[in-house]
Design an enzyme around this catalytic site. Structure first.
Site, mmCIF file in Angstrom:
data_model
loop_
_atom_site.group_PDB
_atom_site.id
_atom_site.type_symbol
_atom_site.label_atom_id
_atom_site.label_comp_id
_atom_site.label_asym_id
_atom_site.label_seq_id
_atom_site.Cartn_x
_atom_site.Cartn_y
_atom_site.Cartn_z
ATOM 1 N N SER A 1 0.811 -1.214 0.000
ATOM 2 C CA SER A 1 0.000 0.000 0.000
ATOM 3 C C SER A 1 0.845 1.266 0.000
ATOM 4 O O SER A 1 0.387 2.317 -0.447
ATOM 5 C CB SER A 1 -0.915 0.006 1.237
ATOM 6 O OG SER A 1 -1.741 -1.129 1.249
ATOM 7 N N ASP B 1 1.253 -4.998 13.811
ATOM 8 C CA ASP B 1 0.769 -5.612 12.567
ATOM 9 C C ASP B 1 1.507 -6.935 12.326
ATOM 10 O O ASP B 1 1.965 -7.200 11.209
ATOM 11 C CB ASP B 1 0.967 -4.667 11.384
ATOM 12 C CG ASP B 1 0.172 -5.094 10.150
ATOM 13 O OD1 ASP B 1 -0.795 -5.883 10.304
ATOM 14 O OD2 ASP B 1 0.506 -4.643 9.034
#
Length: 398
Positions: free
Chosen positions: A15, A226
């Site tokens: 991303s 994450d």
């Protein structure tokens, strides 16, 4: 520039940036080079967090990805290394002001003259190789001052080709950061484990290494936020896989962790990946580093039992545990947020993907239950987890 690099090929795209396989020109050593376009304050903040966390880890743990250097790109062919321990002040200012900050006009003139004098063959080669790699891969990202992140093709389509940095009347700014890291030839943890037959000893080695890495990060006050197989890279060695925790864009650093109080630092941003997020993160509550322990528990369970799933809209098999709701798969964290008393079926048995490794023993199942507790305080802290893991694996091997 102290070290010169060339780009070989693109190996990953996410991303926020693109990762290339590259080499050190002097030694020929393989490296991974990650380009992070500095197009907006939100992205820049993530990049600075990643850089700061990777610098904090230095090269002090074999199971955490090592950062070799960071380069700042201020023009199409202008790259300069950042000094260790320093952050680009203009990027910090961009984050604080909420808009990309350009250099003053007077500084621009000096920078252009200085950049022209300092431009080296290495910078040319790096940018030229970038353009070649991107052309071969039919990439849409443009290497100019108006380029956007790889996730915004509609914006890029509206941009006209920009002039070179020397021809632009506007002042200079940082176009991108380049992170030069150690190269991992085994891909990510999903790719590595799922491309091989199950092996109990290999699985035990992987979970021990992951545990050691997270314990190290928490000892430095770093909460990853994450953790998932996609963010664990693998180096293939004659003695077996060496896993490396990577991708620190969502990480947070806290003070006072060295004295064992990391769990007192609370965070509020909901971030992470659905199938690995802790229930308190799913519920939008404040949370601590114990959310990492939950994510680690999901990974342990998936690795040990070879549990996989297909995320909606994808065809790539991934490692991850879940709860079944009819035909649908529900992330563990979401299920536990809805029902804190939910009893997880460990081992998962018939929901595992063939071929199957031996299921974890009673001691390991008990540890997994604790790591996946709905109450964060019931999960073992990272500094105690390593000892418990070693004990559980030893006990189950008898």
């Amino acid at each position: 520039m102290e070290e010169l690099y060339t780009l070989e090929r693109e190996v990953g795209r996410g991303s926020y940036g693109v990762v290339f396989e590259g080499r050190m020109a002097k030694t020929g050593q393989k490296v991974a080079i990650k380009r992070l376009p500095c197009s907006n304050p939100e992205c820049i903040e993530l990049y600075l967090q990643e850089l700061w966390a990777m610098r904090a880890t230095a090269k002090n743990h074999v199971n955490v990805i090592a950062l070799h250097s960071c380069l700042q790109q201020t023009g199409p062919r202008s790259l300069k290394p950042l000094k260790p321990g320093k952050l680009p002040l203009r990027l910090v200012e961009s984050v604080l002001k909420g808009s990309v900050v350009r250099a003053p006009q007077s500084e621009e003139t000096n920078n252009v003259q200085s950049d022209t004098k300092r431009r080296t063959n290495s910078a040319s080669r790096l940018q030229d190789r970038t353009n070649t790699v991107q052309a071969r891969a039919k990439l849409q990202e443009k290497s100019n001052s108006d380029s956007t992140t790889p996730q915004r093709p509609s914006n890029r389509a509206r941009k006209r080709p920009a002039q070179s940095e020397e021809e632009q009347p506007g002042p200079l700014r940082c176009l991108a950061l380049w992170l030069v890291m150690e190269y991992c030839d085994g891909g990510d943890l999903n790719q590595y484990l799922l491309s091989r037959p199950p092996d109990g000893q290999r699985n035990h080695s992987v979970v021990r290494q992951l545990c050691s890495a997270v314990s190290f990060l928490h000892s430095l006050g770093i909460t990853h936020r994450d953790l998932k197989p996609d963010n664990v890279l693998v180096c293939v060695t004659p003695k077996g896989p060496v896993v490396k925790v990577a991708d620190f864009g969502l990480s947070k650093m806290s003070e006072g962790a060295m004295d064992g109080h990391l769990t007192r630092q609370h965070f509020s941003s909901t971030c992470g990946s659905d199938f690995y997020m802790a229930p308190e993160v799913w519920g939008g509550l404040t949370y601590t580093a114990q959310a990492d322990i939950f994510s680690l528990g999901v990974m342990f369970w998936a690795v040990l039992e070879r549990i996989t799933f297909l995320e909606e809209g994808t065809s790539q098999e991934q490692l991850g545990a879940y709860v079944c709701r009819g035909r649908w798969l529900m992330p563990l964290g979401e299920a536990l947020w809805e029902n804190a008393d939910l009893q997880l079926c460990i081992p998962m048995k018939f929901k595992r993907a063939p071929p199957l490794p031996p299921p974890p023993g009673p001691a390991m199942c008990s540890l997994l239950s604790d790591m996946l507790a709905s109450d964060p305080d019931a999960r073992p802290p990272a500094d105690q987890l390593e000892a418990r893991l070693r004990s559980a694996l030893k006990e189950d091997s008898r």
